[in-house]
Design an enzyme around this catalytic site. Structure first.
Site, PDB file in Angstrom:
ATOM      1  N   LYS A 158       0.825  -1.212   0.000  1.00 37.03           N
ATOM      2  CA  LYS A 158       0.000   0.000   0.000  1.00 37.03           C
ATOM      3  C   LYS A 158       0.857   1.258   0.000  1.00 37.03           C
ATOM      4  O   LYS A 158       1.903   1.289   0.644  1.00 37.03           O
ATOM      5  CB  LYS A 158      -0.879   0.046   1.261  1.00 37.03           C
ATOM      6  CG  LYS A 158      -2.055  -0.905   1.255  1.00 37.03           C
ATOM      7  CD  LYS A 158      -2.927  -0.656   2.483  1.00 37.03           C
ATOM      8  CE  LYS A 158      -4.267  -1.339   2.342  1.00 37.03           C
ATOM      9  NZ  LYS A 158      -5.136  -1.087   3.509  1.00 37.03           N
ATOM     10  N   GLY A 165      -7.487   3.580  -3.509  1.00 35.84           N
ATOM     11  CA  GLY A 165      -7.004   2.350  -4.121  1.00 35.84           C
ATOM     12  C   GLY A 165      -5.803   2.508  -5.033  1.00 35.84           C
ATOM     13  O   GLY A 165      -5.295   1.522  -5.563  1.00 35.84           O
ATOM     14  N   HIS A 208     -16.677  -3.249   4.399  1.00 35.29           N
ATOM     15  CA  HIS A 208     -16.171  -1.919   4.763  1.00 35.29           C
ATOM     16  C   HIS A 208     -17.179  -1.334   5.750  1.00 35.29           C
ATOM     17  O   HIS A 208     -18.319  -1.053   5.384  1.00 35.29           O
ATOM     18  CB  HIS A 208     -16.053  -1.042   3.513  1.00 35.29           C
ATOM     19  CG  HIS A 208     -15.745   0.405   3.792  1.00 35.29           C
ATOM     20  ND1 HIS A 208     -14.670   1.060   3.257  1.00 35.29           N
ATOM     21  CD2 HIS A 208     -16.369   1.320   4.565  1.00 35.29           C
ATOM     22  CE1 HIS A 208     -14.655   2.309   3.677  1.00 35.29           C
ATOM     23  NE2 HIS A 208     -15.688   2.491   4.470  1.00 35.29           N
ATOM     24  N   HIS A 235     -13.672   1.818  -6.121  1.00 30.14           N
ATOM     25  CA  HIS A 235     -13.435   2.638  -4.927  1.00 30.14           C
ATOM     26  C   HIS A 235     -14.406   3.813  -4.800  1.00 30.14           C
ATOM     27  O   HIS A 235     -14.173   4.730  -4.024  1.00 30.14           O
ATOM     28  CB  HIS A 235     -11.969   3.096  -4.844  1.00 30.14           C
ATOM     29  CG  HIS A 235     -11.023   1.925  -4.845  1.00 30.14           C
ATOM     30  ND1 HIS A 235     -10.936   1.066  -3.782  1.00 30.14           N
ATOM     31  CD2 HIS A 235     -10.183   1.450  -5.791  1.00 30.14           C
ATOM     32  CE1 HIS A 235     -10.063   0.102  -4.079  1.00 30.14           C
ATOM     33  NE2 HIS A 235      -9.599   0.314  -5.295  1.00 30.14           N
ATOM     34  N   GLU A 287      -8.237   3.492   7.398  1.00 29.62           N
ATOM     35  CA  GLU A 287      -7.867   4.912   7.408  1.00 29.62           C
ATOM     36  C   GLU A 287      -8.882   5.753   8.163  1.00 29.62           C
ATOM     37  O   GLU A 287      -9.961   5.268   8.515  1.00 29.62           O
ATOM     38  CB  GLU A 287      -7.648   5.467   5.997  1.00 29.62           C
ATOM     39  CG  GLU A 287      -8.631   5.053   4.937  1.00 29.62           C
ATOM     40  CD  GLU A 287      -8.080   5.322   3.527  1.00 29.62           C
ATOM     41  OE1 GLU A 287      -8.467   6.342   2.950  1.00 29.62           O
ATOM     42  OE2 GLU A 287      -7.278   4.527   3.011  1.00 29.62           O
ATOM     43  N   ASN A 289     -10.936   9.402   7.870  1.00 34.08           N
ATOM     44  CA  ASN A 289     -11.296  10.560   7.053  1.00 34.08           C
ATOM     45  C   ASN A 289     -11.577  11.730   7.973  1.00 34.08           C
ATOM     46  O   ASN A 289     -12.327  11.601   8.938  1.00 34.08           O
ATOM     47  CB  ASN A 289     -12.535  10.268   6.225  1.00 34.08           C
ATOM     48  CG  ASN A 289     -12.297   9.137   5.253  1.00 34.08           C
ATOM     49  OD1 ASN A 289     -11.242   9.053   4.636  1.00 34.08           O
ATOM     50  ND2 ASN A 289     -13.236   8.241   5.140  1.00 34.08           N
ATOM     51  N   ARG A 291     -13.070  14.606   7.207  1.00 30.12           N
ATOM     52  CA  ARG A 291     -14.059  15.516   6.609  1.00 30.12           C
ATOM     53  C   ARG A 291     -15.476  15.004   6.897  1.00 30.12           C
ATOM     54  O   ARG A 291     -15.658  13.881   7.349  1.00 30.12           O
ATOM     55  CB  ARG A 291     -13.867  15.513   5.091  1.00 30.12           C
ATOM     56  CG  ARG A 291     -14.055  14.110   4.511  1.00 30.12           C
ATOM     57  CD  ARG A 291     -14.019  14.039   3.013  1.00 30.12           C
ATOM     58  NE  ARG A 291     -14.412  12.718   2.533  1.00 30.12           N
ATOM     59  CZ  ARG A 291     -13.605  11.672   2.441  1.00 30.12           C
ATOM     60  NH1 ARG A 291     -12.336  11.767   2.794  1.00 30.12           N
ATOM     61  NH2 ARG A 291     -14.071  10.508   2.006  1.00 30.12           N
ATOM     62  N   ARG A 337     -26.448   6.513  -4.244  1.00 32.51           N
ATOM     63  CA  ARG A 337     -25.835   7.650  -4.955  1.00 32.51           C
ATOM     64  C   ARG A 337     -26.308   7.606  -6.406  1.00 32.51           C
ATOM     65  O   ARG A 337     -25.986   6.671  -7.145  1.00 32.51           O
ATOM     66  CB  ARG A 337     -24.320   7.561  -4.908  1.00 32.51           C
ATOM     67  CG  ARG A 337     -23.785   7.680  -3.499  1.00 32.51           C
ATOM     68  CD  ARG A 337     -22.298   7.972  -3.549  1.00 32.51           C
ATOM     69  NE  ARG A 337     -21.695   7.825  -2.237  1.00 32.51           N
ATOM     70  CZ  ARG A 337     -20.443   8.121  -1.974  1.00 32.51           C
ATOM     71  NH1 ARG A 337     -19.652   8.576  -2.935  1.00 32.51           N
ATOM     72  NH2 ARG A 337     -19.960   7.967  -0.753  1.00 32.51           N
TER      73      ARG A 337
HETATM   74  C1  MV4 Z   1      -7.310  -3.465   2.073  1.00 36.33           C
HETATM   75  C2  MV4 Z   1      -7.986  -4.544   1.455  1.00 36.33           C
HETATM   76  C3  MV4 Z   1      -7.673  -5.825   1.863  1.00 36.33           C
HETATM   77  N1  MV4 Z   1      -6.739  -6.025   2.820  1.00 36.33           N
HETATM   78  N2  MV4 Z   1      -6.384  -3.713   3.015  1.00 36.33           N
HETATM   79  C4  MV4 Z   1      -8.974  -0.061  -0.788  1.00 36.33           C
HETATM   80  C5  MV4 Z   1      -8.807   1.420  -0.692  1.00 36.33           C
HETATM   81  C6  MV4 Z   1      -8.158   1.691   0.608  1.00 36.33           C
HETATM   82  N3  MV4 Z   1      -8.839   2.743   1.277  1.00 36.33           N
HETATM   83  C7  MV4 Z   1      -8.182   0.419   1.378  1.00 36.33           C
HETATM   84  N4  MV4 Z   1      -8.564  -0.614   0.456  1.00 36.33           N
HETATM   85  C8  MV4 Z   1      -8.445  -1.912   0.752  1.00 36.33           C
HETATM   86  N5  MV4 Z   1      -7.540  -2.199   1.730  1.00 36.33           N
HETATM   87  C9  MV4 Z   1      -6.111  -4.968   3.365  1.00 36.33           C
HETATM   88  N6  MV4 Z   1      -5.179  -5.195   4.283  1.00 36.33           N
HETATM   89  C10 MV4 Z   1      -8.949  -4.263   0.481  1.00 36.33           C
HETATM   90  C11 MV4 Z   1      -9.175  -2.933   0.112  1.00 36.33           C
HETATM   91  C12 MV4 Z   1     -10.214  -2.740  -0.884  1.00 36.33           C
HETATM   92  C13 MV4 Z   1     -11.425  -2.097  -0.554  1.00 36.33           C
HETATM   93  C14 MV4 Z   1     -11.653  -1.581   0.717  1.00 36.33           C
HETATM   94  C15 MV4 Z   1     -12.838  -0.955   1.019  1.00 36.33           C
HETATM   95  C16 MV4 Z   1     -13.836  -0.871   0.075  1.00 36.33           C
HETATM   96  C17 MV4 Z   1     -13.635  -1.365  -1.185  1.00 36.33           C
HETATM   97  C18 MV4 Z   1     -12.447  -1.998  -1.526  1.00 36.33           C
HETATM   98  C19 MV4 Z   1     -12.246  -2.496  -2.794  1.00 36.33           C
HETATM   99  C20 MV4 Z   1     -11.060  -3.098  -3.109  1.00 36.33           C
HETATM  100  C21 MV4 Z   1     -10.046  -3.220  -2.160  1.00 36.33           C
END
Ligand code: MV4
Length: 446
Positions: A158, A165, A208, A235, A287, A289, A291, A337
């Site tokens: 990452k 993403g 999520h 994303h 993460e 945010n 905002r 949305r």
């Molecule tokens: C991840 C993950 C799987 N494992 N981290 C995508 C954007 C970023 N904000 C974090 N993301 C992800 N982190 C680990 N360790 C999968 C994603 C991810 C994802 C996360 C939230 C909503 C949609 C997504 C779509 C693809 C990948």
């Protein structure tokens, strides 16, 4: 309280901020590009200032023009909305240096959360569970392979500067590692001008789930429960709901308390969202945010709390009157949305909306800045509006959503409304059995 707030945004969120300001007795200043002279946010505001040509870099992202607009209008605060400058620490610093309040956290908190490595370390110290991974940045392949073997494959590379993403690559086995590492570094360098990357265990099919928090500068911190935003495409969130179909009240209380305690410890102010991946009953921070988010209305609907109002009060340095015990989660809310995009190809469809009729009735809210005859400019995002449903139960919310979608009339541009009608027929959607890859899998199988 503030006398005059400049709203450094456009579209539905600019209207949302305007409404909260007016209910607090605060007058508003709109800013707009030359493409937005006829936009609703300009019509509604008490005053408006044209700040530049259509490209965002020259208008809604143009800090000197926006500061000048504050000085011309005598605004004592700026609300950044979401997107544009909402998470720009330099903007917050510059406003402060001009004696203008930034309605958001301190610049240093924006900066901290913008660096994913530092953010993760800081929240972990404050007691938030994180995804197992590298202790910090990974500087070379050999070090990376050692750490990855330790974490266990699959691992995710990452970008420290990441988000959305970009600069994210999965390595399924050690054979993949070098290519994933180099690609993530290059993408990150190109997108963010920073090639720092870190490693995490790759979670295969999580949900999520994000926690909404609200804090003042007097140590009062509350949470408004969670939002489940697992239904995303590239994303971009498409459908959000609260509460999550899968959390128990005990899980909600437990993660909520962990988040409020951490936010108190960090000395954070205003609204914030702590994002988690949720898999097998465990939460893993990804993460924070700093905002107000697009999907904030579903939290408002299930709690009855006006988040924009509270954000402005907290931003002005006043005490929140809310206590955690006063916050009760009631019913179920879903947000769709609605974008000006083809419902199958997602090709943007800017242009004139010839007819616009919104659904109504009990438990139906539409946050939108468009009107019949409005022309959607091609320069900005394709959000037409948000359809927000509230009902006593999830089943009733699904039925209410179905009837509201049928009432909605938008003519002249393609919209994503038909996608939502299709989703309502899916057994996994009806039962709440979905994860972050569900929507893309569904769309790929059509
Ligand atoms: C991840 C993950 C799987 N494992 N981290 C995508 C954007 C970023 N904000 C974090 N993301 C992800 N982190 C680990 N360790 C999968 C994603 C991810 C994802 C996360 C939230 C909503 C949609 C997504 C779509 C693809 C990948």
């Amino acid at each position: 309280m503030f006398n005059k707030v400049l709203i450094a945004n456009r579209g539905e969120i600019a209207l949302r901020v305007h409404r909260a300001c007016h209910e607090l007795g605060i007058s508003t200043v709109a800013i707009h590009s030359t493409a937005d002279e006829t936009a609703m946010h300009v019509r509604l505001a008490d005053e408006s200032v044209c700040i530049g040509p259509p490209p965002p870099q020259e208008s809604y992202l143009n800090i000197p023009s926006i500061v000048a607009a504050c000085e011309i209008s005598g605004a004592d605060a700026v609300h950044p909305g979401y997107g544009f400058l909402a998470e720009n620490a330099k903007f917050a610093d510059i406003l402060e240096a001009h004696g203008i309040s930034f309605i958001g956290p301190e610049a240093d908190h924006i900066r901290l959360m913008g660096d994913k490595i530092n953010a993760k370390a800081a929240v972990e110290r404050a007691g938030i569970p994180v995804v197992p991974g590298s202790a910090g940045a990974i500087l070379d392949i050999d070090d990376g392979k050692r750490v990855a073997a330790d974490i266990g494959y699959p691992v995710l590379v990452k970008a420290a500067a990441g988000g959305g993403g970009r600069g994210m690559k999965v390595a399924k086995t050690e054979e993949d590692f070098e290519s994933a590492f180099e690609t993530a570094r290059l993408e990150s360098k190109t997108a963010f001008g920073d090639d720092s990357v870190y490693l995490e265990k790759y979670l295969e099919r999580p949900r999520h789930i994000e926690i909404q928090i609200l804090a003042d500068t007097h140590g009062n911190v509350v949470h408004l429960g969670e939002r489940d935003c697992s239904l995303q495409r590239r994303h971009q969130k498409v459908w959000e709901e609260a509460p999550s179909p899968v959390l128990t009240p005990d899980e909600r209380t437990s993660i909520g308390e962990i988040c409020t305690q951490a936010v108190r410890e960090l000395g954070y102010r205003g609204v914030g969202t702590i994002e988690f991946l949720y898999e097998n009953g465990e939460f893993y921070f990804i993460e924070m945010n700093t905002r107000i988010q697009v999907e904030h209305p579903i939290s408002e609907m299930i709690t009855g709390i006006d988040l924009l109002r509270e954000q402005i009060i907290a931003g002005g340095g006043y005490k929140l009157t809310l206590k955690q015990d006063d916050i009760k989660i009631s019913g179920h809310s879903i947000e769709c949305r609605i974008n000006a995009e083809h419902p199958e190809t997602f090709v943007p469809s800017p242009g004139q909306i010839n007819r616009f009729h919104t659904p109504g009735g009990m438990g139906v809210r539409v946050d939108s800045a468009v009107y019949s005859g409005y022309r959607i400019p091609p320069y900005y995002d394709s959000l037409i509006g948000k359809l927000i449903i509230h009902a006593p139960t999830r089943d009733q919310a699904l039925k209410r959503l179905d009837r509201a979608l049928k009432e909605f009339v938008i003519e002249g541009v393609d919209t994503t409304i038909p996608l939502f009608s299709r989703l309502l027929h899916e057994e996994d959607i009806r039962s709440g059995n979905y994860h972050i890859h569900w929507l893309e899998n569904f769309l790929a199988g059509q």
